[in-house]
Design an enzyme around this catalytic site. Structure first.
Site, PDB file in Angstrom:
ATOM      1  N   PHE A   1       0.797  -1.240   0.000  1.00 52.85           N
ATOM      2  CA  PHE A   1       0.000   0.000   0.000  1.00 52.85           C
ATOM      3  C   PHE A   1       0.823   1.281   0.000  1.00 52.85           C
ATOM      4  O   PHE A   1       0.368   2.316  -0.454  1.00 52.85           O
ATOM      5  CB  PHE A   1      -0.953   0.009   1.207  1.00 52.85           C
TER       6      PHE A   1
ATOM      7  N   GLY B   1      -2.417  18.150  -3.138  1.00 48.75           N
ATOM      8  CA  GLY B   1      -1.938  19.382  -3.773  1.00 48.75           C
ATOM      9  C   GLY B   1      -1.307  20.294  -2.730  1.00 48.75           C
ATOM     10  O   GLY B   1      -0.325  20.994  -3.003  1.00 48.75           O
ATOM     11  N   SER B   2      -1.852  20.268  -1.530  1.00 48.57           N
ATOM     12  CA  SER B   2      -1.310  21.111  -0.455  1.00 48.57           C
ATOM     13  C   SER B   2       0.102  20.691  -0.079  1.00 48.57           C
ATOM     14  O   SER B   2       0.974  21.543   0.131  1.00 48.57           O
ATOM     15  CB  SER B   2      -2.210  21.019   0.787  1.00 48.57           C
TER      16      SER B   2
ATOM     17  N   GLU C   1      -5.887  23.872  -9.629  1.00 47.86           N
ATOM     18  CA  GLU C   1      -7.273  23.948 -10.118  1.00 47.86           C
ATOM     19  C   GLU C   1      -7.358  23.797 -11.637  1.00 47.86           C
ATOM     20  O   GLU C   1      -8.449  23.917 -12.187  1.00 47.86           O
ATOM     21  CB  GLU C   1      -7.886  25.312  -9.729  1.00 47.86           C
TER      22      GLU C   1
ATOM     23  N   HIS D   1     -11.555  17.375  -8.870  1.00 39.80           N
ATOM     24  CA  HIS D   1     -10.557  17.974  -9.759  1.00 39.80           C
ATOM     25  C   HIS D   1     -10.541  17.201 -11.092  1.00 39.80           C
ATOM     26  O   HIS D   1     -11.302  16.260 -11.283  1.00 39.80           O
ATOM     27  CB  HIS D   1      -9.195  17.977  -9.072  1.00 39.80           C
TER      28      HIS D   1
ATOM     29  N   ARG E   1      17.197   7.950   0.759  1.00 38.87           N
ATOM     30  CA  ARG E   1      16.960   6.621   0.190  1.00 38.87           C
ATOM     31  C   ARG E   1      16.434   6.627  -1.252  1.00 38.87           C
ATOM     32  O   ARG E   1      16.746   5.745  -2.030  1.00 38.87           O
ATOM     33  CB  ARG E   1      16.004   5.838   1.083  1.00 38.87           C
TER      34      ARG E   1
HETATM   35  C1  LIG Z   1      -5.239  26.626  -6.017  1.00 36.00           C
HETATM   36  C2  LIG Z   1      -5.203  25.432  -5.098  1.00 36.00           C
HETATM   37  N1  LIG Z   1      -4.043  25.099  -4.528  1.00 36.00           N
HETATM   38  C3  LIG Z   1      -3.942  24.034  -3.708  1.00 36.00           C
HETATM   39  C4  LIG Z   1      -5.020  23.233  -3.434  1.00 36.00           C
HETATM   40  C5  LIG Z   1      -4.869  22.087  -2.507  1.00 36.00           C
HETATM   41  O1  LIG Z   1      -5.066  20.837  -3.092  1.00 36.00           O
HETATM   42  P1  LIG Z   1      -5.486  19.595  -2.203  1.00 36.00           P
HETATM   43  O2  LIG Z   1      -6.929  19.736  -1.877  1.00 36.00           O
HETATM   44  O3  LIG Z   1      -5.186  18.407  -3.068  1.00 36.00           O
HETATM   45  O4  LIG Z   1      -4.635  19.621  -0.978  1.00 36.00           O
HETATM   46  C6  LIG Z   1      -6.266  23.531  -4.006  1.00 36.00           C
HETATM   47  C7  LIG Z   1      -7.441  22.696  -3.715  1.00 36.00           C
HETATM   48  O5  LIG Z   1      -8.408  22.653  -4.385  1.00 36.00           O
HETATM   49  C8  LIG Z   1      -6.368  24.665  -4.848  1.00 36.00           C
HETATM   50  O6  LIG Z   1      -7.542  25.032  -5.380  1.00 36.00           O
END
Ligand SMILES: Cc1ncc(COP(=O)(O)O)c(C=O)c1O
Length: 389
Positions: free
Chosen positions: A27, A55-56, A161, A187, A218
């Protein structure tokens, strides 16, 4: 009939991919993630791709990696130019790494940064511009790239986005020194949670690769320039070189991503077909300001701003949508400066932040996803056109 903000874009292929991973019993990040990264690199013609847990975390690892470059690393106190509208986690890594933000207003029609303010935002401490293409619509990436090249600044592209969008035939997300994408639910591709970082810079890629997994060595190749490998395998197996994170994706996300990526072009095309219905219905009605496409949008959603020239009450419109079962929400996060969290930031505004406030107070969006939404969009138009009278 409800018109939801989002719907699943999975078919049997994604479910089968999940079952294959479950059967394998493996996993944590492995072969499926690797293959997804290779497929993504090919699709977007970029040298290096790193899948992450979101994304964050792609933004976090991406910003952090610029602090550990050998030449010209970012430093605390450096200034960053950013648009007033984006998602909260576009900004958080900037605050967490001690950068000072210079907020620039957005254009009311594209919803992207007003690049005519760039020169005004520039100071001797400026080191980076954060480019955000809002809701599928390419921002002025060509102008931003040229500005960064001229002033020797990093261009960080948060393209979370706007997967599938293009400007001048070049995919959004690939204009920056590095770019990020999100594959969260709703998304353009969805891997449950997931993020992607792309770069053509091998040093940035290796730093980010280490930061993604505990700051260890690593996952790095022997010929990397970011550290010197010793011949002591015992210590090399657990050697930490950077203050990193655990931002690794799961194999499940990698396996789903492989299937979703195969469908991306088709899914974006359906979104664009929906968009042409939306724009035809709304264009010409001055009461509603809809997003003006710059380049080729991948149409995350359909935004509407109630034109301030008309006295239309958003509460009334929202009540009508609620009654009609039409999901709606604030545009991205509205004006980021209006959120409580801003008190933790070191920032300045470049001139007046007027349009972001209009978006905040008079805007909303409804969903777009890869299914024919002609009936939903027409009903949406009827409902709000009537409520606005
Ligand atoms: C412009 C932007 N950046 C970052 C993110 C963060 O992505 P995630 O929700 O995958 O953490 C988003 C989420 O929609 C976003 O709209």
């Amino acid at each position: 009939m409800r018109y939801e903000l989002a719907e699943s874009s999975w078919g049997n292929e994604e479910i089968e991919a999940i079952h294959r991973v479950i059967k394998s019993g493996m996993f944590s990040m492995g072969e499926n993630v690797k293959r997804f990264e290779a497929d993504f690199a090919k699709k977007f013609s970029v040298k290096h791709v790193l899948m992450l847990s979101s994304g964050s975390t792609a933004n976090l690892v991406g910003i952090a990696s610029l602090f550990y470059k050998k030449n010209r690393p970012l430093q605390r106190g450096d200034e960053v130019i950013a648009p007033a509208i984006s998602w909260a986690t576009t900004y958080y890594p900037l605050q967490q790494y001690g950068l000072k933000l210079k907020f620039v207003d957005v254009e009311l029609d594209t919803l992207n940064m007003d690049v005519s303010k760039l020169e005004q935002a520039l100071t001797p401490r400026t080191r980076m511009v954060v480019a955000v293409s809002i809701l599928g619509n390419p921002c002025a990436l060509d102008t931003l790239r040229a500005f960064c090249d001229k002033h020797d600044l990093y261009l960080f592209e948060d393209n979370c986005e706007s997967m599938g969008a293009e400007l001048g035939g070049k995919p959004c997300g690939t204009f920056g020194d590095l770019g990020t994408f999100s594959s969260f639910f709703s998304h353009h591709i969805s891997t449950m949670e997931g993020g992607i970082m792309v770069t053509n810079d091998t040093e940035i890629y290796h730093i980010a690769k280490s930061l993604r997994a505990h700051g260890w060595t690593r996952d790095l190749p022997a010929d990397t320039t970011i550290y010197e490998k010793s011949d002591d395998d015992f210590y090399e197996a657990y050697r930490f070189i950077l203050p990193g994170y655990n931002a690794r994706p799961l194999e499940l996300s990698g396996a789903i991503g492989i299937e979703q990526l195969k469908k991306l072009d088709k899914m974006v095309q359906i979104r664009r077909n929906n968009a042409s219905i939306f724009t035809k219905l709304f264009a010409g009605d001055e009461r509603f300001i809809i997003q003006r496409e710059n380049g080729k949008s991948s149409w995350f959603s359909f935004t509407v701003i109630l034109n301030p020239r008309f006295n239309i009450d958003r509460k009334k419109i929202m009540a009508a949508m609620k009654d009609a079962g039409i999901g709606h929400r604030i545009i991205t996060g509205g004006n980021f400066l209006r959120h409580d969290v801003i008190k933790y930031f070191d920032y300045e505004c470049v001139g007046e932040i007027k349009n972001a406030n209009i978006v905040h107070d008079r805007g909303f969006f409804v969903g777009n996803y890869p299914r024919d939404l002609s009936v939903e969009i027409e009903r949406f138009h009827t409902v709000i056109a009537r409520a606005a009278n």
